[in-house]
Design a protein around this motif. Structure first.
Motif, short mmCIF file in Angstrom:
data_model
loop_
_atom_site.label_atom_id
_atom_site.label_comp_id
_atom_site.label_asym_id
_atom_site.label_seq_id
_atom_site.Cartn_x
_atom_site.Cartn_y
_atom_site.Cartn_z
N MET A 1 0.75 -1.20 0.06
CA MET A 1 0.07 -0.41 -0.12
C MET A 1 0.33 1.03 -0.17
SD MET A 1 -2.78 1.08 3.19
CE MET A 1 -1.85 1.60 4.74
N GLY A 2 0.26 2.05 -0.95
CA GLY A 2 1.32 3.38 -0.89
C GLY A 2 0.97 3.99 0.09
N SER A 3 1.85 5.55 0.93
CA SER A 3 1.22 6.52 1.69
C SER A 3 -0.27 7.16 2.00
CB SER A 3 2.33 7.26 1.88
OG SER A 3 1.96 8.58 0.66
N ILE A 4 -0.56 7.06 2.64
CA ILE A 4 -1.78 7.57 3.22
C ILE A 4 -1.81 9.06 3.50
CG2 ILE A 4 -4.19 6.63 4.20
CD1 ILE A 4 -3.61 5.32 1.88
N THR A 5 -2.22 10.31 3.63
CA THR A 5 -2.69 11.27 3.91
C THR A 5 -3.95 11.56 4.69
OG1 THR A 5 -1.20 11.89 2.36
CG2 THR A 5 -2.18 13.71 3.69
N LEU A 6 -3.52 12.24 5.88
CA LEU A 6 -5.26 12.63 6.08
C LEU A 6 -4.86 13.87 6.39
CD1 LEU A 6 -5.46 9.40 7.20
CD2 LEU A 6 -6.29 10.90 9.59
N ARG A 7 -6.55 13.95 6.39
CA ARG A 7 -7.02 15.82 5.56
C ARG A 7 -8.77 15.87 6.32
NH1 ARG A 7 -9.78 16.43 1.81
NH2 ARG A 7 -9.54 15.69 -0.09
N ALA A 16 -17.31 11.70 -3.13
CA ALA A 16 -16.70 10.73 -3.43
C ALA A 16 -16.63 10.25 -2.06
CB ALA A 16 -14.76 11.29 -2.97
N ALA A 17 -17.41 11.20 -0.91
CA ALA A 17 -17.92 10.40 -0.24
C ALA A 17 -19.25 9.12 -0.33
CB ALA A 17 -18.07 10.89 1.48
N LEU A 18 -20.25 9.61 -1.39
CA LEU A 18 -21.01 9.19 -1.00
C LEU A 18 -20.76 7.93 -2.68
CD1 LEU A 18 -24.40 9.64 -1.82
CD2 LEU A 18 -23.78 10.64 -3.89
N ARG A 19 -19.97 7.79 -2.71
CA ARG A 19 -19.26 6.50 -3.92
C ARG A 19 -18.94 6.22 -2.97
NH1 ARG A 19 -17.91 10.59 -7.73
NH2 ARG A 19 -15.57 10.70 -6.10
N LEU A 20 -17.91 5.78 -1.89
CA LEU A 20 -17.87 5.09 -0.70
C LEU A 20 -19.31 4.32 0.20
CD1 LEU A 20 -15.15 7.03 0.74
CD2 LEU A 20 -14.66 4.58 -0.57
N SER A 21 -20.32 5.28 0.27
CA SER A 21 -21.40 4.80 0.86
C SER A 21 -22.07 3.61 -0.25
CB SER A 21 -22.21 5.96 1.40
OG SER A 21 -22.57 6.85 0.80
N GLN A 22 -22.17 4.29 -1.21
CA GLN A 22 -23.09 3.96 -1.86
C GLN A 22 -22.74 2.22 -2.24
OE1 GLN A 22 -22.58 6.76 -5.48
NE2 GLN A 22 -25.03 7.36 -5.18
N CYS A 46 -6.63 10.08 2.21
CA CYS A 46 -6.20 10.10 0.66
C CYS A 46 -4.96 9.38 0.02
CB CYS A 46 -6.19 11.31 0.51
SG CYS A 46 -7.75 12.10 0.45
N ASP A 47 -4.74 9.16 -1.49
CA ASP A 47 -3.51 8.30 -1.37
C ASP A 47 -2.66 9.03 -1.68
OD1 ASP A 47 -4.93 8.58 -4.31
OD2 ASP A 47 -4.75 6.50 -4.85
N ALA A 48 -2.12 8.19 -2.56
CA ALA A 48 -0.88 9.80 -3.19
C ALA A 48 -0.99 10.53 -4.55
CB ALA A 48 0.91 8.75 -3.45
N ASP A 49 -2.38 10.00 -5.12
CA ASP A 49 -2.87 10.44 -6.26
C ASP A 49 -3.72 12.14 -5.26
OD1 ASP A 49 -1.00 9.59 -7.85
OD2 ASP A 49 -2.57 7.91 -8.40
N GLY A 50 -4.26 11.84 -3.98
CA GLY A 50 -5.35 12.12 -3.54
C GLY A 50 -6.50 11.69 -3.93
N LYS A 51 -6.39 10.87 -3.97
CA LYS A 51 -7.81 10.18 -4.23
C LYS A 51 -8.43 9.44 -3.11
CE LYS A 51 -10.74 5.40 -5.85
NZ LYS A 51 -10.53 4.44 -6.62
#
Length: 283
Positions: A1-7, A16-22, A46-51
């Motif tokens: 797993m790549g680096s995870i950033t919390l913000r 994006a949150a809606l898609r996770l709940s769906q 978020c992943d390294a690409d900001g997803k």
């Protein structure tokens, strides 16, 4: 797993949150995410690409208490510690506050590792009402539609039942529902209330506050007469009389989840109890 950033969770993350709940087959609409977002604060992983790979939010009710909810991790990245990172962010925010959440079976172990312990069950009832069963009359009690003039009294009774002041949430439910709800008066004082708003697949009735299950049933019955289509009510599992009445009305118990607490348990007060949740996130 790549680096995870919390913000911090931001408004532009809600899609994006809606898609996770769906993906988890939750019934939340974009409007429901916005409703919760406006009232609390949250974290995004978020992943390294900001997803956005995960979210967790919490709501402060004063300096001593709060609730946690909308904890989600992308299905392809579960089991990698992201949920724990999100919960660490929430708990750091909340400080010494007592925290409550509602756990699905999948999240139970994570929350136990975060210091939460099981408190009681919550039954999710939903469906389309097929009938409004008879209910036992509540002596010396008058039911009527709630109005804006009742809001102070409603918030005070909710605080007594819930154990913390959540005026901002109750006011938001009142506004979101267009003032839809019912209030009970007995011997010159407010004895209970039920508010309703659009949420998920239809109407959600909650919060519901009453001194016993008989009054809770009367309040819901009154509200159902003005409600059509899909309806949801989340109630304490121990309220078996209320559960049976909802089942007879056509609102089956489709899921059971677990209320958990971190910190000292608040004592319930007999004169006012919560019989219906605002949402599983907000209590």
């Amino acid at each position: 797993m790549g680096s995870i950033t919390l913000r911090r969770l931001e408004a532009h993350d809600l899609g994006a949150a809606l898609r996770l709940s769906q993906a988890e087959r939750w019934s939340h609409r974009r409007e429901d995410w916005e409703f919760h977002y406006r009232l609390g604060r949250g974290w995004a992983a978020c992943d390294a690409d900001g997803k956005v790979l995960g979210t967790a939010s919490w709501w402060a009710y004063g300096e001593q208490f709060g609730t946690v909810g909308l904890v989600l991790v992308d299905q392809a990245h579960q089991g990698q510690g992201i949920g724990r990172q999100l919960m660490n962010g929430v708990m750091s925010d909340a400080g010494a506050r007592v925290l409550q959440l509602v756990a699905t079976k999948a999240g139970l172990t994570l929350y136990q590792r975060c210091g939460f312990r099981e408190r009681h069950g919550i039954g999710q009832h939903h469906g389309t009402v097929t009938q409004i069963p008879a209910s036992t009359p509540v002596p010396n009690t008058v039911l009527r539609a709630v109005s804006h003039a009742d809001l102070d009294a409603v918030c005070d009774l909710d605080a007594a039942a819930f154990g913390a002041n959540r005026r901002q949430v109750v006011s938001a439910v009142f506004d979101a529902g267009g003032g839809v709800g019912v209030i009970a008066h007995r011997n010159g004082r407010i004895a209970g209330f039920a508010l309703a708003r659009q949420s998920g697949r239809g109407t959600l009735i909650g919060p519901i506050v009453a001194d016993d299950q008989g009054l809770a049933i009367a309040l819901i019955a009154h509200q159902l007469k003005a409600t059509s289509g899909f309806t949801r009510v989340d109630i304490p599992k121990a309220a078996t009389q209320l559960a049976g009445w909802l089942e007879a009305a056509g609102l089956a118990c489709v899921d059971t989840v677990t209320a958990m607490i971190r910190g000292d348990v608040r004592e319930e007060r007999a004169e006012a109890r919560v019989f219906g949740l605002v949402s599983q996130a907000l209590g």
